[in-house]
Design an enzyme around this catalytic site. Structure first.
Site, PDB file in Angstrom:
ATOM      1  N   GLU A  92     -46.042 -55.413  -5.478  1.00 28.39           N
ATOM      2  CA  GLU A  92     -44.773 -54.795  -5.132  1.00 28.39           C
ATOM      3  C   GLU A  92     -43.609 -55.585  -5.742  1.00 28.39           C
ATOM      4  O   GLU A  92     -43.652 -56.813  -5.835  1.00 28.39           O
ATOM      5  CB  GLU A  92     -44.619 -54.718  -3.615  1.00 28.39           C
ATOM      6  CG  GLU A  92     -45.603 -53.725  -3.025  1.00 28.39           C
ATOM      7  CD  GLU A  92     -45.447 -53.513  -1.534  1.00 28.39           C
ATOM      8  OE1 GLU A  92     -45.636 -52.369  -1.094  1.00 28.39           O
ATOM      9  OE2 GLU A  92     -45.147 -54.466  -0.804  1.00 28.39           O
ATOM     10  N   CYS A 105     -36.587 -58.922  -6.892  1.00 24.03           N
ATOM     11  CA  CYS A 105     -37.556 -59.869  -6.332  1.00 24.03           C
ATOM     12  C   CYS A 105     -38.904 -59.570  -6.965  1.00 24.03           C
ATOM     13  O   CYS A 105     -39.446 -58.483  -6.789  1.00 24.03           O
ATOM     14  CB  CYS A 105     -37.591 -59.679  -4.812  1.00 24.03           C
ATOM     15  SG  CYS A 105     -38.799 -60.712  -3.994  1.00 24.03           S
ATOM     16  N   CYS A 112     -52.310 -64.035  -2.280  1.00 28.57           N
ATOM     17  CA  CYS A 112     -51.919 -65.449  -2.328  1.00 28.57           C
ATOM     18  C   CYS A 112     -52.960 -66.262  -1.590  1.00 28.57           C
ATOM     19  O   CYS A 112     -53.464 -65.856  -0.548  1.00 28.57           O
ATOM     20  CB  CYS A 112     -50.544 -65.646  -1.687  1.00 28.57           C
ATOM     21  SG  CYS A 112     -49.966 -67.353  -1.775  1.00 28.57           S
ATOM     22  N   CYS A 116     -50.187 -68.841   4.466  1.00 29.56           N
ATOM     23  CA  CYS A 116     -49.175 -69.132   5.491  1.00 29.56           C
ATOM     24  C   CYS A 116     -49.310 -68.100   6.614  1.00 29.56           C
ATOM     25  O   CYS A 116     -49.459 -66.908   6.360  1.00 29.56           O
ATOM     26  CB  CYS A 116     -47.779 -69.087   4.887  1.00 29.56           C
ATOM     27  SG  CYS A 116     -47.594 -70.236   3.516  1.00 29.56           S
ATOM     28  N   CYS A 119     -47.018 -64.851   6.915  1.00 27.50           N
ATOM     29  CA  CYS A 119     -46.756 -64.055   5.708  1.00 27.50           C
ATOM     30  C   CYS A 119     -47.794 -62.953   5.513  1.00 27.50           C
ATOM     31  O   CYS A 119     -48.994 -63.205   5.540  1.00 27.50           O
ATOM     32  CB  CYS A 119     -46.734 -64.987   4.503  1.00 27.50           C
ATOM     33  SG  CYS A 119     -46.524 -64.129   2.945  1.00 27.50           S
ATOM     34  N   CYS A 344     -38.669 -59.745   3.203  1.00 33.07           N
ATOM     35  CA  CYS A 344     -39.428 -60.962   2.919  1.00 33.07           C
ATOM     36  C   CYS A 344     -40.703 -61.002   3.739  1.00 33.07           C
ATOM     37  O   CYS A 344     -40.674 -60.796   4.946  1.00 33.07           O
ATOM     38  CB  CYS A 344     -38.642 -62.200   3.307  1.00 33.07           C
ATOM     39  SG  CYS A 344     -37.104 -62.357   2.496  1.00 33.07           S
TER      40      CYS A 344
HETATM   41  N1  SAH Z   1     -44.878 -68.205  -2.299  1.00 34.36           N
HETATM   42  C1  SAH Z   1     -43.508 -68.500  -2.421  1.00 34.36           C
HETATM   43  C2  SAH Z   1     -42.666 -67.307  -2.782  1.00 34.36           C
HETATM   44  C3  SAH Z   1     -42.949 -66.015  -2.072  1.00 34.36           C
HETATM   45  S1  SAH Z   1     -42.603 -65.902  -0.378  1.00 34.36           S
HETATM   46  C4  SAH Z   1     -42.987 -69.171  -1.157  1.00 34.36           C
HETATM   47  O1  SAH Z   1     -43.711 -69.198  -0.176  1.00 34.36           O
HETATM   48  O2  SAH Z   1     -41.888 -69.700  -1.187  1.00 34.36           O
HETATM   49  C5  SAH Z   1     -40.853 -65.661  -0.293  1.00 34.36           C
HETATM   50  C6  SAH Z   1     -40.221 -66.091   1.031  1.00 34.36           C
HETATM   51  O3  SAH Z   1     -40.502 -65.162   2.107  1.00 34.36           O
HETATM   52  C7  SAH Z   1     -40.711 -67.436   1.506  1.00 34.36           C
HETATM   53  O4  SAH Z   1     -39.679 -68.258   1.938  1.00 34.36           O
HETATM   54  C8  SAH Z   1     -41.605 -67.041   2.638  1.00 34.36           C
HETATM   55  O5  SAH Z   1     -41.819 -68.105   3.481  1.00 34.36           O
HETATM   56  C9  SAH Z   1     -40.842 -65.904   3.255  1.00 34.36           C
HETATM   57  N2  SAH Z   1     -41.623 -65.117   4.215  1.00 34.36           N
HETATM   58  C10 SAH Z   1     -42.950 -64.999   4.276  1.00 34.36           C
HETATM   59  N3  SAH Z   1     -43.309 -64.215   5.310  1.00 34.36           N
HETATM   60  C11 SAH Z   1     -42.167 -63.825   5.922  1.00 34.36           C
HETATM   61  C12 SAH Z   1     -41.877 -62.960   7.020  1.00 34.36           C
HETATM   62  N4  SAH Z   1     -42.836 -62.366   7.705  1.00 34.36           N
HETATM   63  N5  SAH Z   1     -40.586 -62.788   7.359  1.00 34.36           N
HETATM   64  C13 SAH Z   1     -39.598 -63.357   6.648  1.00 34.36           C
HETATM   65  N6  SAH Z   1     -39.817 -64.157   5.578  1.00 34.36           N
HETATM   66  C14 SAH Z   1     -41.091 -64.394   5.212  1.00 34.36           C
HETATM   67 FE1  SF4 Z   2     -48.154 -67.357  -0.285  1.00 38.69          FE
HETATM   68 FE2  SF4 Z   2     -46.744 -66.032   1.538  1.00 38.69          FE
HETATM   69 FE3  SF4 Z   2     -47.146 -68.662   1.820  1.00 38.69          FE
HETATM   70 FE4  SF4 Z   2     -45.506 -67.769  -0.111  1.00 38.69          FE
HETATM   71  S1  SF4 Z   2     -45.213 -67.561   2.091  1.00 38.69           S
HETATM   72  S2  SF4 Z   2     -47.105 -69.338  -0.308  1.00 38.69           S
HETATM   73  S3  SF4 Z   2     -46.559 -65.843  -0.667  1.00 38.69           S
HETATM   74  S4  SF4 Z   2     -48.759 -67.079   1.851  1.00 38.69           S
END
Ligand code: SAH
Ligand code: SF4
Length: 353
Positions: A92, A105, A112, A116, A119, A344
């Protein structure tokens, strides 16, 4: 013979390709302009190249965009594309418009590996890295939609910024990300200046400085916690590269240039990382280590089955005030495109749950 995708070749690679077709190297310059400045979608439109060369290009290369599977526009005008590449894999891409500009974006991986807990992408496992061409072409699709070809000047463009904050961890795919960012920022082509590109990472510490040196883009770090115990419980990578190691990488980055700022992204999770004590820990950490930074407080965007709640508004406000008072700019990110799951952490390539 399999044809090579032409989007994603570096300037030097394009030159080599042209020479290998028996042409003069300067033809590569014209080709580059057609591809990335004018944004044409076929070799046949490249009218100042000879018919013979166009034929050779058609015989040896493919010039195509990923397929748009679905496209949604949110109530707040956030625009999300589900894109499919030649092998059927999907990612996406999101465009987030502001009044006189906007950020695209882009994603760097299908899924990934970092896992996390908050996420949506992280719940999806890693399928594969995207190629440089696949990363660049996401931006090109967005430009097609807004008819921003040839590359407009800074003052007039809607698609003015790029954030590498879509699906995937860019520093787990560093070769392709470096190549893609250098194509996107090249002044003879797409020409999004390096200062308008921000790459976000969860903190793959050894790669941070090398990638920034090779691309010149801005750094955002997904911090999300003020101490290691909390961060490790949210982000497994913290067990390998903890907060102290991240801070060291930030110091190294800032030691080379006093004007460098770092954005820390901080997800506000109710009862987990959003107390006054957490804000104080963060302030101490950055002051003690002399880090120049801006915070970006991110309201948590829930997704089905996530198990976290967003912080209460008054807690977000209090947290932001404390950081502000301590001298750290601290805008609260406005969630965009929530109604189409474009915000995000909500991106996912498979829409089956
Ligand atoms: N992998 C990279 C870039 C992609 S994630 C990273 O982790 O930085 C982009 C941003 O969205 C990151 O700061 C991530 O922590 C945040 N993010 C992930 N899940 C989210 C959620 N459920 N609500 C809001 N932000 C989120
Ligand atoms: Fe991967 Fe999501 Fe963690 Fe970014 S926030 S490193 S996309 S699992």
């Amino acid at each position: 013979m399999q044809k090579t995708p032409i989007i994603g070749l570096s300037k030097d690679e394009l030159k080599e390709a042209v020479v290998s077709l028996g042409e003069k190297p300067f033809r590569a310059k014209q080709l580059w302009q057609w591809l990335y400045f004018k944004g044409v979608c076929s070799f046949d439109e490249m009218t100042d190249l000879s018919k013979d060369l166009r034929q050779k290009l058609n015989d040896n290369f493919v010039l195509e965009r990923p397929k748009i599977v679905t496209e949604q526009i949110s109530k707040d005008k956030t625009h999300k594309w589900l894109l499919e590449f030649a092998d059927g894999e999907r990612v996406e891409t999101v465009y987030i418009p502001e009044s006189d500009r906007g950020a695209v974006c882009i994603s760097t991986q299908v899924g990934c590996l970092m896992g996390c807990k908050f996420c949506h992408t992280g719940s999806q496992k890693l399928t594969r890295n995207l190629t440089a061409g696949e990363i660049v072409s996401q931006f090109m699709v967005a430009r097609d939609s807004y008819h921003e070809w040839p590359s407009p000047t800074d003052q007039t463009r809607f698609l003015s910024n790029i954030v590498v904050m879509g699906m995937g961890e860019p520093l787990q795919n560093k070769e392709n990300v470096i190549k893609a960012l250098n194509i996107l920022s090249d002044g003879d082509g797409i020409a999004i200046s390096r200062r308008r590109i921000t790459m976000s990472t969860c903190g793959i510490v050894p790669e941070i400085n090398p990638v920034l040196e090779q691309t010149g883009v801005r750094l955002a770090i997904s911090l999300h916690a003020s101490n290691d115990a909390t961060r490790s419980s949210l982000m497994p990578i913290n067990k390998v590269y903890n907060i102290a190691k991240i801070i060291k990488a930030c110091q190294q980055y800032q030691s080379k240039d006093g004007s460098r700022y770092i954005t820390f992204e901080y997800l506000m999770l109710n009862g987990i990382n959003d107390s006054e004590q957490n804000a104080k820990e963060l302030i101490d950490l950055l002051k003690k280590n002399k880090i120049r930074a801006t915070f970006n407080l991110i309201p948590f965007n829930p997704w089905p089955g996530c198990g976290f709640e967003p912080s209460k508004d008054e807690n977000i406000k209090k947290f932001a005030e404390l950081l502000n008072k301590a001298g750290f700019a601290c805008p609260v990110r406005v969630a965009r495109g929530q109604d189409i799951l474009a915000a995000c952490g909500q991106l996912k390539s498979k829409h089956n749950n």
